[in-house]
Design an enzyme around this catalytic site. Structure first.
Site, PDB file in Angstrom:
ATOM      1  N   GLU A  31      14.512 -41.490   6.941  1.00 37.25           N
ATOM      2  CA  GLU A  31      14.322 -40.266   7.737  1.00 37.25           C
ATOM      3  C   GLU A  31      13.240 -40.539   8.771  1.00 37.25           C
ATOM      4  O   GLU A  31      12.519 -41.545   8.669  1.00 37.25           O
ATOM      5  CB  GLU A  31      13.914 -39.107   6.807  1.00 37.25           C
ATOM      6  N   PHE A  46      25.334 -45.706   5.212  1.00 38.38           N
ATOM      7  CA  PHE A  46      24.472 -45.580   4.032  1.00 38.38           C
ATOM      8  C   PHE A  46      23.144 -45.025   4.546  1.00 38.38           C
ATOM      9  O   PHE A  46      22.518 -45.637   5.410  1.00 38.38           O
ATOM     10  CB  PHE A  46      24.334 -46.999   3.479  1.00 38.38           C
ATOM     11  N   GLY A  97      10.573 -44.098   5.431  1.00 38.17           N
ATOM     12  CA  GLY A  97      11.434 -45.276   5.370  1.00 38.17           C
ATOM     13  C   GLY A  97      11.159 -46.031   4.086  1.00 38.17           C
ATOM     14  O   GLY A  97      11.907 -45.931   3.108  1.00 38.17           O
ATOM     15  N   GLU A 136      16.630 -52.884   4.645  1.00 36.49           N
ATOM     16  CA  GLU A 136      16.691 -53.069   3.178  1.00 36.49           C
ATOM     17  C   GLU A 136      15.312 -53.411   2.603  1.00 36.49           C
ATOM     18  O   GLU A 136      15.209 -54.120   1.615  1.00 36.49           O
ATOM     19  CB  GLU A 136      17.704 -54.174   2.809  1.00 36.49           C
ATOM     20  N   SER A 143       9.190 -56.934   4.729  1.00 34.89           N
ATOM     21  CA  SER A 143       8.635 -58.071   3.974  1.00 34.89           C
ATOM     22  C   SER A 143       7.489 -57.604   3.070  1.00 34.89           C
ATOM     23  O   SER A 143       7.319 -58.112   1.958  1.00 34.89           O
ATOM     24  CB  SER A 143       8.145 -59.154   4.938  1.00 34.89           C
ATOM     25  N   GLU A 144       6.719 -56.625   3.554  1.00 33.19           N
ATOM     26  CA  GLU A 144       5.614 -56.110   2.725  1.00 33.19           C
ATOM     27  C   GLU A 144       6.182 -55.449   1.464  1.00 33.19           C
ATOM     28  O   GLU A 144       5.677 -55.658   0.355  1.00 33.19           O
ATOM     29  CB  GLU A 144       4.780 -55.078   3.512  1.00 33.19           C
TER      30      GLU A 144
END
Ligand SMILES: Cc1cc2nc3c(=O)[nH]c(=O)nc-3n(C[C@H](O)[C@H](O)[C@H](O)COP(=O)(O)OP(=O)(O)OC[C@H]3O[C@@H](n4cnc5c(N)ncnc54)[C@H](O)[C@@H]3O)c2cc1C
Length: 403
Positions: free
Chosen positions: A131, A127, A135, A383, A386-387
């Site tokens: 790049e 998936f 991100g 995925e 956290s920010e």
């Protein structure tokens, strides 16, 4: 008066599957993880057994040869795999996202073509959004696809950090098909890019799809993370997810939808690694003695164990709740973001506390916690960092509470 019923957070089917995967992790993953981690080599024999157990087809409907189970059960399985080694759950993770994209957005032909082979694990999926220069800011990607005179598309550009980048047969790849589109996300399309698994420089029908050597990493070893270089890679219009008519310009929306289930999946991985860190701490703290007693008898150590166990419990409940909402067809974007944020941070917290409890031995490769210490930080990044989770949570909170 309501009758009390016994409390159980798992159905009988879920209990049976989780017990089976737990045992698999204890017998096959944990004893072998150190070897594959040290060599940074792909754990082929473990993956072969996972195929036999049907673990690549957990969420694929039975009509396509899968188990047809829901996201909740999948999350429970991922927790068990991740408790064994997060790289193993990483091998399944992007594959699961590919299955989700096909099941939700794929044409009937695309489902027929890929899902049966994906269910057996014969064909595995990657998936690719990220790049080298983009991100978190997915809309800033540069890779693009242009339509050719014969109706096919040519993809050019570079992708970064693709988990399963080399050994996958399919890569769900987000590119720009209309760089001038406003808003930008409407000019993005997801292509199902086929290639030869394990081949760095593809030829023939897959010419122009190149996979540079795997990236050397802190942890999360065994599963390869690679760049992808598309250099004049030609792909038919019907490789657009959902078909050209329905799928062109829909890639961003499709990928963001998939990231929501991906977040539940990463949350489950956080729970798994946190659980393992707790188990290791519980054992070590009862074995190791200082000042004439087991360190578990020192209150400072008991407080660490208490905080870890509380984090594991909360992370697990949040993860399962987000999955259950999604399975029930209810909105779960906020809950998935919260679960991912909390559980990945819980993973990092518990691993660090367990590491401290191990004293100097935590720094030694002889002890499992050393690997967990290198593996856990990935969950804070993949995925959505956290920010970014906090941004998602904040935005969704305001959306749901407009005045
Ligand atoms: C081992 C590994 C495997 C991966 N696998 C995949 C994969 O299979 N497929 C894929 O597509 N990607 C994958 N990724 C990429 C991953 O999703 C990105 O690394 C991640 O989204 C962060 O992007 P970035 O690294 O470009 O960091 P950046 O986006 O450059 O962010 C750098 C820092 O800035 C912060 N930041 C960024 N924007 C904001 C903002 N608006 N406000 C506050 N802080 C901000 C971030 O939180 C981070 O701390 C993987 C990454 C790793 C390390």
């Amino acid at each position: 008066m309501a009758l009390a019923t016994p409390y159980s957070d798992k159905t009988d089917e879920q209990k049976a599957i989780c017990e089976m995967v737990h045992q698999f992790a204890d017998e096959q993953i944990i004893p072998n993880a150190e070897h594959y981690d040290h060599e940074d080599s792909f754990p082929e024999p473990i993956v072969e057994q996972m195929k036999e157990l049907g673990l690549f087809g957990v969420t694929i409907p039975e009509e396509y040869g899968g188990m047809g189970l829901d996201l909740t059960t999948y999350a429970m399985i991922v927790e068990e795999l991740s408790r064994g080694w997060i790289s193993i759950s990483g091998i399944v993770n992007t594959h699961f996202i590919g299955c989700y994209l096909l099941m939700k957005f794929g044409t009937d032909e695309q489902k027929q073509k890929y899902l049966p082979k994906m269910a057996t694990g014969e064909m595995r999926a990657a998936f690719s959004l990220s790049e080298p220069e983009a991100g978190s800011d997915v809309q800033a990607i540069k890779a693009g696809a242009k339509k050719l005179a014969d109706g096919s598309y040519e993809i050019n550009g570079q992708k970064m950090w693709v988990t399963n980048g080399l050994l996958s047969a399919l890569c769900f790849t987000l590119v720009k098909t209309d760089p001038a589109a406003e808003p930008k996300y409407k000019g993005m399309t997801c292509f199902i890019c086929e290639k030869e698994p394990g081949v760095s420089e593809n030829t023939g029908a897959y010419k122009g799809f190149n996979v540079p050597p795997k990236i050397k990493k802190l942890g999360y070893k065994g599963v390869e993370s690679t760049e992808l270089v598309f250099d004049g890679y030609k792909t038919p219009a019907d490789s657009i997810l959902g078909g050209e008519e329905a799928g062109l310009g829909q890639g961003f929306v499709q990928m963001m939808d998939a990231l929501e289930v991906g977040r539940v999946n990463v949350a489950a991985r956080g729970v798994g690694i946190a659980q393992r860190a707790l188990e290791l701490a519980l054992r070590y703290s009862q074995e190791r003695k200082t000042f004439g007693r087991a360190i578990a008898q020192h209150q400072a150590i008991q407080f660490k164990l208490a905080d870890m166990a509380t984090q594991v419990e909360a992370a697990r409940l949040m993860t399962i709740r987000a999955a259950r909402l999604k399975d029930a067809g209810e909105r779960s974007d906020l809950e998935a973001g919260m679960a991912k944020l909390f559980a990945s941070e819980a993973g990092r917290f518990c691993v660090e506390e367990s590491f401290r409890i191990h004293g100097g031995y935590g720094y030694s490769k002889e002890y499992e916690i050393e690997r967990l210490y290198r593996d856990a930080p990935l969950l804070l990044i993949g995925e959505g960092t956290s920010e970014i989770q906090r941004m998602v949570i904040g935005r969704k909170l305001l959306e749901r509470n407009k005045i």
